[in-house]
Design a protein around this motif. Structure first.
Motif, PDB file in Angstrom:
ATOM      1  N   TYR A 165       0.825  -1.212   0.000  1.00 39.17           N
ATOM      2  CA  TYR A 165       0.000   0.000   0.000  1.00 39.17           C
ATOM      3  C   TYR A 165       0.856   1.258   0.000  1.00 39.17           C
ATOM      4  O   TYR A 165       1.964   1.266   0.544  1.00 39.17           O
ATOM      5  CB  TYR A 165      -0.889   0.045   1.257  1.00 39.17           C
ATOM      6  CG  TYR A 165      -2.024  -0.938   1.221  1.00 39.17           C
ATOM      7  CD1 TYR A 165      -3.301  -0.541   0.828  1.00 39.17           C
ATOM      8  CD2 TYR A 165      -1.830  -2.270   1.579  1.00 39.17           C
ATOM      9  CE1 TYR A 165      -4.349  -1.445   0.804  1.00 39.17           C
ATOM     10  CE2 TYR A 165      -2.875  -3.173   1.549  1.00 39.17           C
ATOM     11  CZ  TYR A 165      -4.126  -2.757   1.152  1.00 39.17           C
ATOM     12  OH  TYR A 165      -5.166  -3.661   1.112  1.00 39.17           O
ATOM     13  N   THR A 166       0.311   2.318  -0.605  1.00 30.88           N
ATOM     14  CA  THR A 166       0.892   3.649  -0.458  1.00 30.88           C
ATOM     15  C   THR A 166      -0.153   4.543   0.190  1.00 30.88           C
ATOM     16  O   THR A 166      -1.357   4.363  -0.017  1.00 30.88           O
ATOM     17  CB  THR A 166       1.313   4.261  -1.808  1.00 30.88           C
ATOM     18  OG1 THR A 166       0.151   4.473  -2.628  1.00 30.88           O
ATOM     19  CG2 THR A 166       2.291   3.344  -2.535  1.00 30.88           C
ATOM     20  N   LEU A 167       0.311   5.488   0.990  1.00 33.10           N
ATOM     21  CA  LEU A 167      -0.578   6.435   1.665  1.00 33.10           C
ATOM     22  C   LEU A 167      -0.025   7.842   1.491  1.00 33.10           C
ATOM     23  O   LEU A 167       1.184   8.038   1.301  1.00 33.10           O
ATOM     24  CB  LEU A 167      -0.705   6.138   3.157  1.00 33.10           C
ATOM     25  CG  LEU A 167      -1.280   4.780   3.562  1.00 33.10           C
ATOM     26  CD1 LEU A 167      -0.168   3.749   3.694  1.00 33.10           C
ATOM     27  CD2 LEU A 167      -2.044   4.894   4.866  1.00 33.10           C
ATOM     28  N   THR A 168      -0.919   8.810   1.563  1.00 33.27           N
ATOM     29  CA  THR A 168      -0.550  10.221   1.462  1.00 33.27           C
ATOM     30  C   THR A 168      -1.182  10.975   2.623  1.00 33.27           C
ATOM     31  O   THR A 168      -2.353  10.773   2.934  1.00 33.27           O
ATOM     32  CB  THR A 168      -1.066  10.821   0.132  1.00 33.27           C
ATOM     33  OG1 THR A 168      -0.528  10.061  -0.960  1.00 33.27           O
ATOM     34  CG2 THR A 168      -0.649  12.271  -0.004  1.00 33.27           C
ATOM     35  N   ARG A 169      -0.384  11.837   3.249  1.00 36.18           N
ATOM     36  CA  ARG A 169      -0.917  12.665   4.319  1.00 36.18           C
ATOM     37  C   ARG A 169      -1.856  13.709   3.715  1.00 36.18           C
ATOM     38  O   ARG A 169      -1.526  14.358   2.716  1.00 36.18           O
ATOM     39  CB  ARG A 169       0.210  13.358   5.077  1.00 36.18           C
ATOM     40  CG  ARG A 169      -0.231  13.969   6.416  1.00 36.18           C
ATOM     41  CD  ARG A 169       0.840  14.905   6.982  1.00 36.18           C
ATOM     42  NE  ARG A 169       2.157  14.317   7.023  1.00 36.18           N
ATOM     43  CZ  ARG A 169       2.685  13.709   8.092  1.00 36.18           C
ATOM     44  NH1 ARG A 169       1.979  13.594   9.190  1.00 36.18           N
ATOM     45  NH2 ARG A 169       3.916  13.221   8.046  1.00 36.18           N
ATOM     46  N   VAL A 170      -3.026  13.877   4.292  1.00 35.90           N
ATOM     47  CA  VAL A 170      -3.990  14.851   3.796  1.00 35.90           C
ATOM     48  C   VAL A 170      -3.577  16.238   4.297  1.00 35.90           C
ATOM     49  O   VAL A 170      -3.484  16.449   5.506  1.00 35.90           O
ATOM     50  CB  VAL A 170      -5.415  14.515   4.264  1.00 35.90           C
ATOM     51  CG1 VAL A 170      -6.406  15.566   3.761  1.00 35.90           C
ATOM     52  CG2 VAL A 170      -5.818  13.127   3.773  1.00 35.90           C
ATOM     53  N   PRO A 171      -3.299  17.181   3.376  1.00 37.41           N
ATOM     54  CA  PRO A 171      -2.834  18.507   3.802  1.00 37.41           C
ATOM     55  C   PRO A 171      -3.828  19.196   4.732  1.00 37.41           C
ATOM     56  O   PRO A 171      -5.034  19.201   4.479  1.00 37.41           O
ATOM     57  CB  PRO A 171      -2.715  19.287   2.477  1.00 37.41           C
ATOM     58  CG  PRO A 171      -2.564  18.231   1.429  1.00 37.41           C
ATOM     59  CD  PRO A 171      -3.377  17.068   1.911  1.00 37.41           C
ATOM     60  N   GLY A 172      -3.311  19.734   5.823  1.00 37.12           N
ATOM     61  CA  GLY A 172      -4.138  20.489   6.745  1.00 37.12           C
ATOM     62  C   GLY A 172      -5.047  19.661   7.622  1.00 37.12           C
ATOM     63  O   GLY A 172      -5.856  20.196   8.373  1.00 37.12           O
ATOM     64  N   GLU A 173      -4.958  18.330   7.526  1.00 35.47           N
ATOM     65  CA  GLU A 173      -5.813  17.461   8.334  1.00 35.47           C
ATOM     66  C   GLU A 173      -4.952  16.419   9.047  1.00 35.47           C
ATOM     67  O   GLU A 173      -3.869  16.068   8.592  1.00 35.47           O
ATOM     68  CB  GLU A 173      -6.862  16.767   7.463  1.00 35.47           C
ATOM     69  CG  GLU A 173      -7.816  17.735   6.776  1.00 35.47           C
ATOM     70  CD  GLU A 173      -8.908  17.008   6.012  1.00 35.47           C
ATOM     71  OE1 GLU A 173      -9.322  15.915   6.467  1.00 35.47           O
ATOM     72  OE2 GLU A 173      -9.326  17.523   4.967  1.00 35.47           O
TER      73      GLU A 173
END
Length: 199
Positions: free
Chosen positions: A177-185
């Motif tokens: 899996y790849t994940l991305t941090r949600v900006p501002g959250e």
């Protein structure tokens, strides 16, 4: 080719407690003003790994590691994704949690799985044993791996029941899996997954 198609939500709430303090009115001409100390904001605790095993849902997480910080956060989001994935498989309804935790691509893939399983009147149950591992974080990007063991799961369709092997799940499935941090959250989005052999 498997007859069955078997391709997570905690909401993180961070509260800041801030008190209001200020100078009181002088008690008299000779009294010095007194102040009430202002409580500082409650520090956000460093994330720790949660064991999201759920006997009622039928999912068990094994080899739960000890992680902190972003790695623990990513682990928890992956474990949540896996839990909601299993809920989707058991109910033939896409978990509403995917709107928060998964990319549009993965949401679409889950809907296709549900459509196919519904078409054959699939009934999936029992217990999924799963392990989340190899979590790595670089800035706002992360990766992790999941190993799924369906040996205690049950499979049926409109005609009969199947063993895990007959249903195409006799071996443990490995997913990356790849994940991305949600900006501002304060959350991560599971962006992609790839089934890559066994584990």
């Amino acid at each position: 080719m498997s007859r069955f198609v078997v391709v997570v939500v905690s909401t993180l709430v961070v509260g800041l407690l801030a008190g209001c303090g200020g100078a009181e009115e002088p008690a008299g001409l000779t009294a010095a003003p007194t102040t009430t100390p202002t409580p500082s904001a409650t520090p956000t605790p460093d994330p720790e790994v949660d064991d999201l095993s759920d006997p009622e849902l039928g999912i068990v997480f094994t080899d739960v590691p000890t992680l902190t910080g972003d790695e623990a956060d990513v682990y928890n989001w992956l474990a949540t994704y896996e839990k909601e994935y299993w809920r989707t498989m058991r109910t033939n309804t896409v978990s509403p949690a995917f709107a928060l935790i998964a990319s549009a691509e993965l949401q679409g893939a889950m809907q296709k799985v549900v459509d196919k399983n519904t078409a054959i009147q699939a009934s999936i149950g029992g217990v999924l044993e799963t392990r989340v591992s190899d979590v790595a974080v670089t800035g706002d990007q992360a990766t992790g791996e999941i190993c799924e063991d369906f040996s205690q799961a049950t499979f049926a369709d409109a005609t009969r029941t199947y063993t895990p092997a007959e249903a195409g799940f006799g071996e443990k499935k490995h997913k990356a899996y790849t994940l991305t941090r949600v900006p501002g959250e304060d959350r991560w989005l599971v962006a992609t997954n790839e089934v890559s052999g066994t584990c």
